[in-house]
Design a protein around this motif. Structure first.
Motif, PDB file in Angstrom:
ATOM      1  N   PRO A  43     -29.738  18.519 -56.270  1.00  0.00           N
ATOM      2  CA  PRO A  43     -30.272  17.339 -55.594  1.00  0.00           C
ATOM      3  C   PRO A  43     -29.318  16.804 -54.521  1.00  0.00           C
ATOM      4  O   PRO A  43     -28.104  16.886 -54.668  1.00  0.00           O
ATOM      5  CB  PRO A  43     -30.434  16.313 -56.719  1.00  0.00           C
ATOM      6  CG  PRO A  43     -29.451  16.723 -57.756  1.00  0.00           C
ATOM      7  CD  PRO A  43     -29.301  18.214 -57.647  1.00  0.00           C
ATOM      8  N   SER A  47     -33.634  12.243 -52.526  1.00  0.00           N
ATOM      9  CA  SER A  47     -34.084  12.694 -53.850  1.00  0.00           C
ATOM     10  C   SER A  47     -32.958  12.547 -54.875  1.00  0.00           C
ATOM     11  O   SER A  47     -33.226  12.255 -56.048  1.00  0.00           O
ATOM     12  CB  SER A  47     -34.628  14.121 -53.791  1.00  0.00           C
ATOM     13  OG  SER A  47     -33.721  14.965 -53.144  1.00  0.00           O
ATOM     14  N   ASP A  50     -32.800   8.828 -55.828  1.00  0.00           N
ATOM     15  CA  ASP A  50     -33.843   8.479 -56.798  1.00  0.00           C
ATOM     16  C   ASP A  50     -33.502   8.996 -58.190  1.00  0.00           C
ATOM     17  O   ASP A  50     -33.798   8.365 -59.195  1.00  0.00           O
ATOM     18  CB  ASP A  50     -35.197   9.063 -56.359  1.00  0.00           C
ATOM     19  CG  ASP A  50     -35.751   8.321 -55.148  1.00  0.00           C
ATOM     20  OD1 ASP A  50     -35.150   7.297 -54.751  1.00  0.00           O
ATOM     21  OD2 ASP A  50     -36.781   8.762 -54.602  1.00  0.00           O
ATOM     22  N   LEU A  51     -32.845  10.154 -58.227  1.00  0.00           N
ATOM     23  CA  LEU A  51     -32.563  10.824 -59.502  1.00  0.00           C
ATOM     24  C   LEU A  51     -31.334  10.241 -60.186  1.00  0.00           C
ATOM     25  O   LEU A  51     -31.356   9.932 -61.377  1.00  0.00           O
ATOM     26  CB  LEU A  51     -32.340  12.309 -59.215  1.00  0.00           C
ATOM     27  CG  LEU A  51     -32.677  13.335 -60.273  1.00  0.00           C
ATOM     28  CD1 LEU A  51     -34.162  13.323 -60.584  1.00  0.00           C
ATOM     29  CD2 LEU A  51     -32.246  14.732 -59.797  1.00  0.00           C
TER      30      LEU A  51
END
Ligand code: NAD
Ligand code: IPM
Ligand code: MN
Length: 365
Positions: A43, A47, A50-51
């Motif tokens: 990642p 993204s 968000d993770l």
């Protein structure tokens, strides 16, 4: 058979779409040359925010450092645009470039005969253009200190950055540029703003000093405003351009349009040792993300640069480059490079056609 480990950083927006295509193309071209890839997807960018809450997780950087080469899609998007600076996807990309110490960013802009009609410039201006922008990538105003927000003596809020280059930084990028020019047509144009900026006066002084090591390369200097104009007036005058981080960012986007689309331009970012970073010069194109409209060729060509500059696998790289040309010869075009009489395809179909072309070259070989 040979084995390489590749870190894939799909990122945001169209990133995952174009990386998926490039991964398949790498796999096939590699297998035809007896090369096996071990891909690790990590990642990065929005993204990753968000993770796990940061744009460049430690695991992503350490995986990248341990691999043989890194292929990045793109990062960024509306969702994260208002984040604080350290929580922006773009900050993660700068940390990755810094972490991998990839100070030399090669951005070739070549007008392919098949795409002359896609250029917004007149045919006689665009055709035959083949230039290379060598962009300094880990210094200049992107990284210079002091930087930040504050207040001035009138109590007004301010934002500020610093353009700064040290001797070793200019010297090493100049050497990469002279070496690059030497392998091309022996002409190097250094682009700066030495009529105004001390950092540019210093840049020019060091480029001239390094030039003594390369008497066979013809060196010229140009102010960046003039260079921006000359690129659309007569781009064929350029062979290799060397410039700082921010001018290289801007001029390479400008140069991309001569070739028909930013969706065509690949890049290689190299350091003195360790894995290289390979990425298209375009961004995450949120306006067309998840619509299967993205042109994957910039990323496919970045994969070819990964093979050539990152792994020294020139044959596999050539297979990919030839497959791209053949796919264009067959008339397949994504929307950004479409012109009348061609076949409009989406990202996936373009990828499938490139795969077919990689395959059919075996039959020919
Ligand atoms: P962009 O390059 O993403 O898009 C500019 C225009 O070009 C858009 O109209 C887009 O649809 C089009 N375009 C770009 N790539 C394309 C492709 N492969 N096929 C077809 N059309 C394509 O630039 P932007 O809109 O200024 O930035 C969008 C986001 O991307 C921002 O968050 C920005 O910070 C980020 N960005 C990331 C990178 C990177 O990851 N290396 C580079 C540039 C911008
Ligand atoms: C690029 C991009 C990046 C840059 C941003 C997203 C940090 O525009 O790769 O060209 O400015 O270098
Ligand atoms: Mn850019």
């Amino acid at each position: 058979s040979k084995r390489y480990s590749i870190t894939l950083l799909p990122g945001d927006g169209i990133g995952p779409e174009v990386i998926s295509v490039a991964k398949h193309v790498l796999n096939l071209a590699g297998s035809l040359e007896g090369i096996e890839f071990n891909f690790q997807e990590m990642p990065m960018g929005g993204s990753a925010l968000d993770l796990v809450g940061v744009p460049l997780p430690e695991e992503t950087l350490s995986a990248a450092k341990k691999s043989d080469a890194v292929l990045l899609g793109a990062i960024g998007g509306y969702k994260w645009d208002k984040n604080e600076k350290h929580l922006k996807p773009e900050t993660g990309l700068l940390q990755l470039r810094e972490g991998l110490r990839v100070f030399a960013n090669l951005r070739p802009a070549t007008v392919l005969p098949q795409l002359v009609d896609a250029s917004t410039l007149k045919k006689e201006v665009a055709e035959g253009v083949d230039l290379m922008v060598v962009r300094e990538l880990t210094g200049g105003i992107y990284f210079g200190k002091p930087r930040g927000f504050g207040t001035n003596e009138d109590g007004e809020e301010i934002g500020f950055n610093t353009e700064v280059y040290a001797t070793y930084e200019v010297d090493r990028i100049a050497r990469v540029a002279f070496e690059t020019a030497r392998k091309r047509h022996g002409k190097l144009c250094s682009v700066d703003k030495a009529n105004v900026l001390e950092a540019s006066m210093f840049w020019r002084k060091r480029v001239i000093a390094v030039a003594a090591e390369y008497p066979d390369v013809e060196l010229s200097h140009m102010y960046v405003d003039n260079a921006a104009m000359q690129l659309v007036r007569n781009p064929k005058q350029f062979d290799t351009i060397v410039t700082n981080n921010i001018f290289g960012d801007i001029l390479s986007d400008e140069a991309s349009m001569i070739t028909g689309s930013i969706g065509m331009l690949p890049s290689a970012s190299l350091g003195s040792s360790g894995p290289g970073l390979f990425e298209p010069i375009h961004g995450s194109a949120p306006d067309i993300a998840n619509q299967d409209k993205a042109n994957p060729l910039a990323t496919v060509l970045s994969a070819a640069m990964l093979l050539k500059y990152g792994l020294g696998e020139e044959n596999a790289a050539k297979r990919i480059e030839n497959a791209v040309l053949e796919t264009l010869n067959k008339g397949f075009r994504t929307g950004d490079i479409y012109s009348a009489g061609n076949k409009l395809v989406g990202c996936k179909e373009m990828g499938e056609e490139v795969l077919k072309s990689v395959d059919s070259q075996v039959a020919a070989a």
